[in-house]
Design an enzyme around this catalytic site. Sequence first.
Site, PDB file in Angstrom:
ATOM      1  N   GLY A 199      -3.501   7.216   1.023  1.00  0.00           N
ATOM      2  CA  GLY A 199      -4.103   5.742   0.917  1.00  0.00           C
ATOM      3  C   GLY A 199      -5.365   6.017   1.202  1.00  0.00           C
ATOM      4  N   GLU A 200      -6.738   6.027   0.720  1.00  0.00           N
ATOM      5  CA  GLU A 200      -7.774   5.853   0.302  1.00  0.00           C
ATOM      6  C   GLU A 200      -8.443   4.379   1.908  1.00  0.00           C
ATOM      7  OE1 GLU A 200     -10.210   5.844  -3.105  1.00  0.00           O
ATOM      8  OE2 GLU A 200      -9.033   7.608  -3.438  1.00  0.00           O
TER       9      GLU A 200
ATOM     10  N   ASP B 237      -7.406   4.398   4.342  1.00  0.00           N
ATOM     11  CA  ASP B 237      -7.315   5.835   5.816  1.00  0.00           C
ATOM     12  C   ASP B 237      -8.335   7.210   5.097  1.00  0.00           C
ATOM     13  OD1 ASP B 237      -6.016   4.600   7.989  1.00  0.00           O
ATOM     14  OD2 ASP B 237      -4.507   4.582   5.794  1.00  0.00           O
TER      15      ASP B 237
ATOM     16  N   GLN C  13      -0.919  11.402  17.989  1.00  0.00           N
ATOM     17  CA  GLN C  13      -2.249  10.174  17.396  1.00  0.00           C
ATOM     18  C   GLN C  13      -1.894   9.115  18.438  1.00  0.00           C
ATOM     19  OE1 GLN C  13      -0.338  10.042  13.072  1.00  0.00           O
ATOM     20  NE2 GLN C  13      -1.332   8.191  13.504  1.00  0.00           N
TER      21      GLN C  13
ATOM     22  N   GLY D  86       0.900  -1.805  -0.130  1.00  0.00           N
ATOM     23  CA  GLY D  86       0.304  -0.482  -0.055  1.00  0.00           C
ATOM     24  C   GLY D  86       1.170   1.517  -0.136  1.00  0.00           C
ATOM     25  N   HIS D  87       1.885   1.205   0.474  1.00  0.00           N
ATOM     26  CA  HIS D  87       2.457   2.148   0.806  1.00  0.00           C
ATOM     27  C   HIS D  87       3.862   2.222  -0.491  1.00  0.00           C
ATOM     28  CE1 HIS D  87       2.636   1.002   5.684  1.00  0.00           C
ATOM     29  NE2 HIS D  87       2.243   2.237   5.235  1.00  0.00           N
TER      30      HIS D  87
HETATM   31  P1  AMP Z   1       0.252   4.809   7.660  1.00  0.00           P
HETATM   32  O1  AMP Z   1       1.884   3.573   7.338  1.00  0.00           O
HETATM   33  O2  AMP Z   1      -0.831   3.233   7.989  1.00  0.00           O
HETATM   34  O3  AMP Z   1       0.314   5.546   8.641  1.00  0.00           O
HETATM   35  O4  AMP Z   1       0.002   4.849   6.745  1.00  0.00           O
HETATM   36  C1  AMP Z   1       0.796   5.563   5.213  1.00  0.00           C
HETATM   37  C2  AMP Z   1       0.061   6.519   3.903  1.00  0.00           C
HETATM   38  O5  AMP Z   1      -0.128   3.999   3.537  1.00  0.00           O
HETATM   39  C3  AMP Z   1      -1.210   6.130   4.616  1.00  0.00           C
HETATM   40  O6  AMP Z   1      -1.590   7.371   2.986  1.00  0.00           O
HETATM   41  C4  AMP Z   1      -2.740   5.624   4.590  1.00  0.00           C
HETATM   42  O7  AMP Z   1      -3.941   5.710   4.543  1.00  0.00           O
HETATM   43  C5  AMP Z   1      -1.525   4.741   3.150  1.00  0.00           C
HETATM   44  N1  AMP Z   1      -1.532   3.708   3.324  1.00  0.00           N
HETATM   45  C6  AMP Z   1      -1.969   2.493   4.350  1.00  0.00           C
HETATM   46  N2  AMP Z   1      -2.298   0.863   4.487  1.00  0.00           N
HETATM   47  C7  AMP Z   1      -2.921   1.362   2.570  1.00  0.00           C
HETATM   48  C8  AMP Z   1      -3.814   0.589   1.793  1.00  0.00           C
HETATM   49  N3  AMP Z   1      -3.845  -0.596   1.863  1.00  0.00           N
HETATM   50  N4  AMP Z   1      -3.436   0.940   0.624  1.00  0.00           N
HETATM   51  C9  AMP Z   1      -3.118   2.282  -0.086  1.00  0.00           C
HETATM   52  N5  AMP Z   1      -2.385   3.239   1.069  1.00  0.00           N
HETATM   53  C10 AMP Z   1      -2.525   2.813   2.103  1.00  0.00           C
END
Ligand code: AMP
Length: 281
Positions: free
Chosen positions: A148-149, A151, A61, A36-37
């Site tokens: 990412g959507e 969130d 957060q 995803g990242h």
């Molecule tokens: P995080 O490390 O969980 O804070 O996420 C960092 C970024 O990656 C945020 O913009 C999330 O929405 C995005 N993100 C996390 N998981 C996914 C996913 N499965 N698909 C797309 N973007 C993601």
Amino acid sequence: MVPVVRASRDFRRACQEARVDGPLALVPTMGFLHDGHGSLIRAGRNLAPTVAVTIFVNPTQFAPNEDLSRYPRDLEGDLRRCEEAGASFVFAPGSPSEIYAPGFQTFVEPGPLAAPLCGGRRPGHFRGVCTVVAKLFALSRADVALFGEKDYQQFLIIRRMAADLDLGTEVIGRPIVREPDGLARSSRNAYLSPEERPRATALWKSILSVRERFRSGERDPAALEALARDTLARAGLRVDYAELRDPNELQPVASPDPSTRLFLAAFLGKTRLIDNAALGE
Ligand code: AMP
């Protein structure tokens, strides 16, 4: 290996130098990176010659009862993934005091977009998110930032913040990357036991069954939300919320249309999972 900076002033300087070559794209993360990242980094590469990735588990957060201390970390693996996806450099603050220096006391307070869904269940969460992202935008002065959507509420709140505060960074949302069985990729999936992992597909199944019911003509939001909750509960998940909301202001909808989104949060054991999707996708 992709270069890493550990100090805020070095991050500011690296971004300043990069912006001489053209637009700068920023991908803020909390690490334990997955595809995803990776998809955000690759999308950044298509928009800008330089993509900066930040890796920071942001304490402001997390509520005191949440998983800050056990949040998964793997800087070495993360740097490999950043390199593979084409990141130009990484900012991984050496300590939280790089971001929150002694005496820190100023926060960014989001508005009504932060009231429902996760905002209602995690008081102060989006205030912490907005504050750290505003700081990353100020340090980097990035032209674009990718979120990412997965969130979705966070994406809307940050896009609103950037516009409201004239931060000069364009906020772009990208589709959710899923496992082959539909589970949205998430760093928190690492918490799931081998017994729990197959049951985590209940969120995706819930989305598919609600979409199917919508396609066959159901337009009563309460009936669609009840179906979502039942699908989660039947798999043994404890529902936090299952709500239909409009995709722009996150208001409840009287009559859902294809752009209406279903938002889900549910506990599987101690792990809280979230997902969302448009009814008409
Ligand atoms: P995080 O490390 O969980 O804070 O996420 C960092 C970024 O990656 C945020 O913009 C999330 O929405 C995005 N993100 C996390 N998981 C996914 C996913 N499965 N698909 C797309 N973007 C993601």
